[in-house]
Enzyme design. Structure first.
Site, mmCIF file in Angstrom:
data_model
loop_
_atom_site.group_PDB
_atom_site.id
_atom_site.type_symbol
_atom_site.label_atom_id
_atom_site.label_comp_id
_atom_site.label_asym_id
_atom_site.label_seq_id
_atom_site.Cartn_x
_atom_site.Cartn_y
_atom_site.Cartn_z
ATOM 1 N N GLY A 271 -6.504 8.914 5.489
ATOM 2 C CA GLY A 271 -5.678 7.979 6.247
ATOM 3 C C GLY A 271 -5.684 8.349 7.714
ATOM 4 O O GLY A 271 -6.574 7.970 8.480
ATOM 5 N N CYS B 242 5.228 4.405 -1.669
ATOM 6 C CA CYS B 242 5.746 4.197 -0.311
ATOM 7 C C CYS B 242 7.158 4.777 -0.190
ATOM 8 O O CYS B 242 8.030 4.466 -1.004
ATOM 9 C CB CYS B 242 5.755 2.711 0.040
HETATM 10 C C1 LIG Z 1 0.860 4.103 9.452
HETATM 11 C C2 LIG Z 1 0.764 4.330 7.977
HETATM 12 C C3 LIG Z 1 0.909 3.265 7.106
HETATM 13 C C4 LIG Z 1 0.796 3.465 5.728
HETATM 14 N N1 LIG Z 1 0.874 2.391 4.895
HETATM 15 C C5 LIG Z 1 0.658 2.565 3.562
HETATM 16 C C6 LIG Z 1 0.577 1.442 2.687
HETATM 17 O O1 LIG Z 1 0.661 0.284 3.100
HETATM 18 N N2 LIG Z 1 0.376 1.700 1.362
HETATM 19 C C7 LIG Z 1 0.247 2.978 0.870
HETATM 20 O O2 LIG Z 1 0.055 3.156 -0.328
HETATM 21 N N3 LIG Z 1 0.298 4.055 1.685
HETATM 22 C C8 LIG Z 1 0.471 3.859 3.012
HETATM 23 N N4 LIG Z 1 0.461 4.941 3.837
HETATM 24 C C9 LIG Z 1 0.183 6.281 3.281
HETATM 25 C C10 LIG Z 1 -1.309 6.594 3.342
HETATM 26 O O3 LIG Z 1 -2.054 5.703 2.540
HETATM 27 C C11 LIG Z 1 -1.594 8.033 2.896
HETATM 28 O O4 LIG Z 1 -1.145 8.171 1.581
HETATM 29 C C12 LIG Z 1 -0.905 9.081 3.759
HETATM 30 O O5 LIG Z 1 -1.054 8.783 5.137
HETATM 31 C C13 LIG Z 1 -1.468 10.477 3.486
HETATM 32 O O6 LIG Z 1 -2.847 10.535 3.758
HETATM 33 P P1 LIG Z 1 -3.432 11.175 5.136
HETATM 34 O O7 LIG Z 1 -2.868 12.563 5.255
HETATM 35 O O8 LIG Z 1 -4.922 11.162 4.958
HETATM 36 O O9 LIG Z 1 -2.953 10.289 6.250
HETATM 37 C C14 LIG Z 1 0.582 4.772 5.216
HETATM 38 C C15 LIG Z 1 0.463 5.846 6.099
HETATM 39 C C16 LIG Z 1 0.534 5.645 7.454
HETATM 40 C C17 LIG Z 1 0.386 6.820 8.387
#
Ligand SMILES: Cc1cc2nc3c(=O)[nH]c(=O)nc-3n(C[C@H](O)[C@H](O)[C@H](O)COP(=O)(O)O)c2cc1C
Length: 328
Positions: free
Chosen positions: A225, A101
């Site tokens: 995500g 994070c």
């Molecule tokens: C709104 C939001 C909240 C997120 N919260 C977390 C979280 O609680 N824990 C975590 O490991 N990653 C969190 N992430 C990161 C996502 O799990 C992921 O790694 C990131 O969005 C990249 O993947 P994507 O391109 O498919 O969105 C969050 C991302 C977003 C956009």
């Protein structure tokens, strides 16, 4: 199928943990539309100690969400140890530790991606959770802190040596936050260096990009995500494309609105209409993407306070579309 410890998971696409987004309702809807595995919103182990009710609310798991991981974050092994018995009461299939994070509020407490800068502490945490958990433990990381300190490969190896069962890597650095492009090559390097399963994450927005991510990274699983915002059916499209090379187009507007109502109904059932509708607005808006007149619907949406209002809005959208297009 892949196996994370003793947990069998279909090799399609998993839902990424997303705080304030991927709650029970979101996870249930994504699961219904084909997510093979879901991870809950991150829960603070210190929060479980100091304000248990708020954090405990994040621990609930319903049968339809399984297999599911509960994700924990923190910086002190003692709080992880304290939190585990409470977390295990929800019977998670897997426990995931957040070491990726980038949010200032989290890294400031030495948690999240800050642990990639402090591998000794990260090891203590991983060992402590592995020792105290009867279910498989996984870790989610980024590429590194910044372009000058890319350590995903070495860091993952250290985590593997602590006994974790899989690692998820989002191919961005902490300083990138969500900007730029996720680096899938670093994920391939991690995959080539480890014996445990590797879950690839970052920038999958279509079935084609999901397949490409598998091809480029050689990962055991991929995780989506933001690509699922307002389109939970992306998971079944990915599953179908991986299996057959084809997939159904996005659902009709009428069906999309039905799915949105189902999603919002679930949020309200879980959280009560008052709080539920506040959170539902942000979700509803995402289902309007690409619809004619979306800006106006989004504006109306931002003021909704009851479920019946959103139900009426959907009826109006249906009528508008019927008048504009001669039906859906
Ligand atoms: C709104 C939001 C909240 C997120 N919260 C977390 C979280 O609680 N824990 C975590 O490991 N990653 C969190 N992430 C990161 C996502 O799990 C992921 O790694 C990131 O969005 C990249 O993947 P994507 O391109 O498919 O969105 C969050 C991302 C977003 C956009």
């Amino acid at each position: 199928m892949i196996k994370i410890g003793n947990v069998a998971i279909e090799k399609t696409a998993a839902l990424a943990p997303m705080a304030s987004v991927a709650d029970t309702a979101y996870r249930t809807v994504c699961k219904k539309f084909g997510a093979c595995y879901v991870v809950g919103e991150m829960v603070s182990v210190k929060g479980l100690y100091f304000s248990p009710q708020k954090a405990l609310d994040l621990l609930s798991i319903t049968p339809k969400e399984r297999p599911m991981a509960i994700q924990l974050f923190g910086s002190q092994p003692k709080y992880f140890e304290y939190a585990l018995p409470k977390v295990l009461k929800s019977k998670p299939d897997i426990i995931d530790i957040n070491m990726g994070c980038p949010v200032p509020k989290v890294v400031k407490t030495l948690s999240g991606c800050m642990l990639m800068k402090n591998p000794e502490l990260a090891e203590k945490i991983a060992k402590c959770v592995v020792k105290n958990s009867p279910v498989p433990v996984t870790v989610k990381i980024r590429k590194g802190w910044d372009e000058n300190s890319i350590n995903a490969v070495e860091f993952s190896k250290r985590m593997q040596n602590c006994g974790i069962s899989a690692i998820t890597i989002h191919g961005r650095t902490k300083t990138q936050m969500y900007s730029g492009k996720a680096d899938w090559e670093i994920i391939a390097k991690v995959k080539n260096s480890l014996d445990i399963p590797v879950i690839a994450n970052g920038d999958v927005y279509s079935p084609e990009s999901a397949k490409k991510m598998y091809d480029v990274t050689g990962a055991d699983l991929i995780m989506v995500g933001r690509g699922s915002f307002g389109r939970p059916w992306i998971f079944s499209q990915i599953a179908s494309f991986l299996k057959t090379g084809r997939y159904e187009p996005d659902p009709s507007l009428a069906r999309r609105m039905q799915i949105m109502l189902e999603h919002i109904r679930l949020i309200c059932d879980n959280k009560g209409e008052n709080l539920g509708m506040k959170q539902a607005r942000a979700q509803a808006i995402k289902y309007f993407r690409g619809i004619k007149g979306a800006a106006r619907y989004r504006e109306i949406c931002s003021r909704l306070t009851t479920f019946s209002e959103i139900y009426e809005l959907v009826k109006n959208i249906s009528n508008d579309c019927y008048l504009n297009n001669g039906g859906f």
